[in-house]
Design an enzyme around this catalytic site. Structure first.
Site, PDB file in Angstrom:
ATOM      1  N   TYR A 135      10.354   0.558   3.637  1.00 31.54           N
ATOM      2  CA  TYR A 135      11.397  -0.468   3.607  1.00 31.54           C
ATOM      3  C   TYR A 135      12.679   0.033   2.944  1.00 31.54           C
ATOM      4  O   TYR A 135      13.770  -0.388   3.308  1.00 31.54           O
ATOM      5  CB  TYR A 135      10.922  -1.689   2.808  1.00 31.54           C
ATOM      6  CG  TYR A 135      10.059  -2.658   3.568  1.00 31.54           C
ATOM      7  CD1 TYR A 135       8.807  -2.290   4.025  1.00 31.54           C
ATOM      8  CD2 TYR A 135      10.498  -3.946   3.804  1.00 31.54           C
ATOM      9  CE1 TYR A 135       8.017  -3.188   4.711  1.00 31.54           C
ATOM     10  CE2 TYR A 135       9.704  -4.850   4.488  1.00 31.54           C
ATOM     11  CZ  TYR A 135       8.471  -4.466   4.939  1.00 31.54           C
ATOM     12  OH  TYR A 135       7.691  -5.357   5.612  1.00 31.54           O
ATOM     13  N   LYS A 185      -3.461   5.045   4.025  1.00 31.12           N
ATOM     14  CA  LYS A 185      -3.682   5.831   5.249  1.00 31.12           C
ATOM     15  C   LYS A 185      -3.659   7.295   4.821  1.00 31.12           C
ATOM     16  O   LYS A 185      -2.880   8.113   5.326  1.00 31.12           O
ATOM     17  CB  LYS A 185      -2.576   5.483   6.271  1.00 31.12           C
ATOM     18  CG  LYS A 185      -2.748   6.085   7.644  1.00 31.12           C
ATOM     19  CD  LYS A 185      -3.805   5.427   8.500  1.00 31.12           C
ATOM     20  CE  LYS A 185      -3.977   6.200   9.795  1.00 31.12           C
ATOM     21  NZ  LYS A 185      -5.124   5.751  10.611  1.00 31.12           N
ATOM     22  N   ASP A 217      -6.285   0.892   8.947  1.00 34.15           N
ATOM     23  CA  ASP A 217      -6.767   0.442  10.268  1.00 34.15           C
ATOM     24  C   ASP A 217      -8.146  -0.191  10.140  1.00 34.15           C
ATOM     25  O   ASP A 217      -8.439  -1.247  10.710  1.00 34.15           O
ATOM     26  CB  ASP A 217      -6.741   1.581  11.309  1.00 34.15           C
ATOM     27  CG  ASP A 217      -7.256   2.916  10.780  1.00 34.15           C
ATOM     28  OD1 ASP A 217      -7.541   3.041   9.569  1.00 34.15           O
ATOM     29  OD2 ASP A 217      -7.383   3.852  11.592  1.00 34.15           O
ATOM     30  N   ASP A 241       2.446  -6.264   4.135  1.00 34.43           N
ATOM     31  CA  ASP A 241       3.151  -7.247   4.977  1.00 34.43           C
ATOM     32  C   ASP A 241       2.272  -7.615   6.166  1.00 34.43           C
ATOM     33  O   ASP A 241       2.036  -8.792   6.460  1.00 34.43           O
ATOM     34  CB  ASP A 241       4.477  -6.629   5.450  1.00 34.43           C
ATOM     35  CG  ASP A 241       5.265  -7.557   6.358  1.00 34.43           C
ATOM     36  OD1 ASP A 241       5.302  -8.772   6.081  1.00 34.43           O
ATOM     37  OD2 ASP A 241       5.836  -7.069   7.347  1.00 34.43           O
ATOM     38  N   ASP A 245      -0.175 -11.309   6.913  1.00 32.26           N
ATOM     39  CA  ASP A 245      -0.047 -12.213   8.071  1.00 32.26           C
ATOM     40  C   ASP A 245      -1.403 -12.338   8.768  1.00 32.26           C
ATOM     41  O   ASP A 245      -1.800 -13.422   9.203  1.00 32.26           O
ATOM     42  CB  ASP A 245       0.986 -11.671   9.072  1.00 32.26           C
ATOM     43  CG  ASP A 245       2.390 -12.246   8.862  1.00 32.26           C
ATOM     44  OD1 ASP A 245       2.758 -12.483   7.692  1.00 32.26           O
ATOM     45  OD2 ASP A 245       3.114 -12.445   9.848  1.00 32.26           O
TER      46      ASP A 245
HETATM   47  C1  LIG Z   1      11.557 -10.636   6.612  1.00 31.35           C
HETATM   48  C2  LIG Z   1      10.883  -9.404   6.091  1.00 31.35           C
HETATM   49  C3  LIG Z   1      11.882  -8.504   5.447  1.00 31.35           C
HETATM   50  C4  LIG Z   1       9.736  -9.753   5.115  1.00 31.35           C
HETATM   51  C5  LIG Z   1       8.986  -8.489   4.721  1.00 31.35           C
HETATM   52  O1  LIG Z   1       8.659  -7.672   5.596  1.00 31.35           O
HETATM   53  O2  LIG Z   1       8.734  -8.343   3.547  1.00 31.35           O
HETATM   54  C6  LIG Z   1       8.705 -10.752   5.604  1.00 31.35           C
HETATM   55  O3  LIG Z   1       7.998 -10.277   6.702  1.00 31.35           O
HETATM   56  C7  LIG Z   1       7.760 -11.108   4.489  1.00 31.35           C
HETATM   57  O4  LIG Z   1       6.559 -10.941   4.652  1.00 31.35           O
HETATM   58  O5  LIG Z   1       8.225 -11.592   3.436  1.00 31.35           O
HETATM   59 MG   LIG Z   2       5.920 -10.613   6.556  1.00 32.64          MG
END
Ligand SMILES: CC(C)[C@H](C(=O)O)[C@@H](O)C(=O)O
Ligand SMILES: [Mg+2]
Ligand SMILES: NC(=O)c1ccc[n+]([C@@H]2O[C@H](COP(=O)([O-])OP(=O)(O)OC[C@H]3O[C@@H](n4cnc5c(N)ncnc54)[C@H](O)[C@@H]3O)[C@@H](O)[C@H]2O)c1
Length: 348
Positions: A135, A185, A217, A241, A245
């Site tokens: 990042y 990884k 993975d 990240d 999700d």
């Molecule tokens: C929007 C993006 C920069 C952010 C990240 O990748 O950290 C989002 O996906 C999160 O999870 O907060």
């Molecule tokens: Mg995110």
């Protein structure tokens, strides 16, 4: 009185922070100040993270963040996009540790992507490094000698960055079941080899925590195969990240997952749902406010030391859900406001 900065942001950000603020107002007396961030701020000031917004965040006791992201600004130069504000504020406040708890609230088995008996086992804290990795490495686009367009993002960590997030992972595991899984990884990446070496070194300070290592993975696969095997996962910015999700759908919805972004133990933190601005449902009153409400609970717990109030909010969310309150993402019909009403009604 504690000052809570609210940065609603874009899309559903203002819709969910509005409800989280109502819940906070119900459990204590706070000063609130709001400031714009992301696309909303760019529209107003020409910059996604105005100085005044950053200054407010810095002088507050805690920040409640909604979400940023606006399709209209996707082609802007990267430093002017809404996402730059979020990365900028994390970096400026030194928020290197991002805690993302994923657990299934009883009653959400049907909303989970997993079979009910597997879904019920998920209760994992993902400790994501937040101010390093690919990042924040050098990035750009150019042209190769052969005239082809190329793009690059440098993945980089130094040992101090790994050591401090590893300690947060170990401390978190110590307070839970004592199991820490470090996800990397290392079979391919040098950053991950350094990560693994440093995590092993730090583990000497935590003889009571059982440390394991997993490639990312495999971790993605194990999270849906048998999420109950995980207690605490510590991992880098990009892997964390993605895995968080994924974990959210094991727990029923991305609209249920809160997060705390911390600079260390106690002190200023920023609290936000893990989801984004959800342009596909923005402005329709469909967003699930629970992730934002649970982020407010984390704010009380981690920055203001108001453990009882945090417990009460989490219990209210659990009760509202047990009583059948559901937004569309959970298979129900409640609006954002009605879901928050259900939580407020369940507040003991
Ligand atoms: C929007 C993006 C920069 C952010 C990240 O990748 O950290 C989002 O996906 C999160 O999870 O907060
Ligand atoms: Mg995110
Ligand atoms: N922390 C943040 O502010 C953050 C996080 C992720 C993405 N983003 C940004 O948000 C924008 C949209 O990104 P995306 O679509 O990839 O991810 P997203 O999280 O905004 O949405 C993904 C999907 O989940 C749904 N969803 C998200 N939150 C929900 C909620 N509370 N209730 C019900 N459904 C919900 C959305 O409707 C969408 O279908 C992009 O600009 C992205 O950069 C910001």
């Amino acid at each position: 009185m504690a000052l809570i900065a609210i940065l609603p942001g874009d899309g559903i950000g203002p819709e969910v922070t509005r409800e989280a603020r109502r819940v906070l107002e119900q459990v204590g007396d706070f000063d609130f100040e709001e400031a714009s961030v992301g696309g909303a701020a760019y529209r107003e000031t020409g910059h996604p993270l105005p100085d005044a917004t950053l200054a407010l965040a810095k002088r507050s006791d805690a920040v409640l963040f909604g979400a940023i992201g606006d399709p209209e600004f996707e082609s802007l130069e990267r430093s002017l996009r809404p996402e730059a504000a979020l990365l900028g504020i994390r970096k400026e406040l030194g928020l290197f540790a991002n805690l993302r708890p994923a657990k299934l609230f009883a009653g959400l088995e049907e909303a989970s992507s997993l079979r009910p008996e597997i879904a019920r086992s998920i209760d994992v804290m993902i400790v994501r490094e937040l101010t390093g990795d690919v990042y924040f490495g050098e990035k750009g686009q150019g042209t190769t000698d052969a005239g082809l367009r190329e793009g690059h993002d440098l993945m980089r960590y130094d040992e101090a960055e790994v050591a401090r997030i590893a300690r947060v992972g170990f401390e978190t595991a110590k307070r839970r079941k004592g199991l820490l899984c470090s996800v990397d990884k290392a079979n391919v990446l040098e950053t991950s080899q350094l990560w693994r070496d440093v995590v092993i070194e730090i583990s000497a300070e935590y003889p009571d925590v059982s440390l394991s290592h997993m490639y990312v993975d495999n971790a993605a696969m194990q999270l849906v195969r048998d999420p109950g095997q995980f207690d605490v996962i510590v991992t880098g910015n990009l892997f964390g990240d993605i895995l968080s999700d994924q974990a959210s759908m094991c727990a029923g919805s991305i609209g249920m997952l809160p997060s705390a972004s911390l600079a260390g133990e106690g002190g200023l933190g920023m609290y936000e749902p893990i989801h984004g601005s959800a342009p596909d449902i923005a402005g329709q009153g469909k967003a699930n406010p629970c992730a934002a409400i649970l982020s407010a609970a984390m704010l009380l717990r981690y920055s203001l030391g108001m453990t009882d109030a945090a417990d009460r909010i989490e219990a209210a969310v659990a009760k509202a859900i047990a009583d059948g309150a559901r937004t569309a993402d959970l298979g129900g019909t409640l609006s954002t406001g009605a879901m928050a009403d259900a939580v407020l009604g369940a507040l003991a």
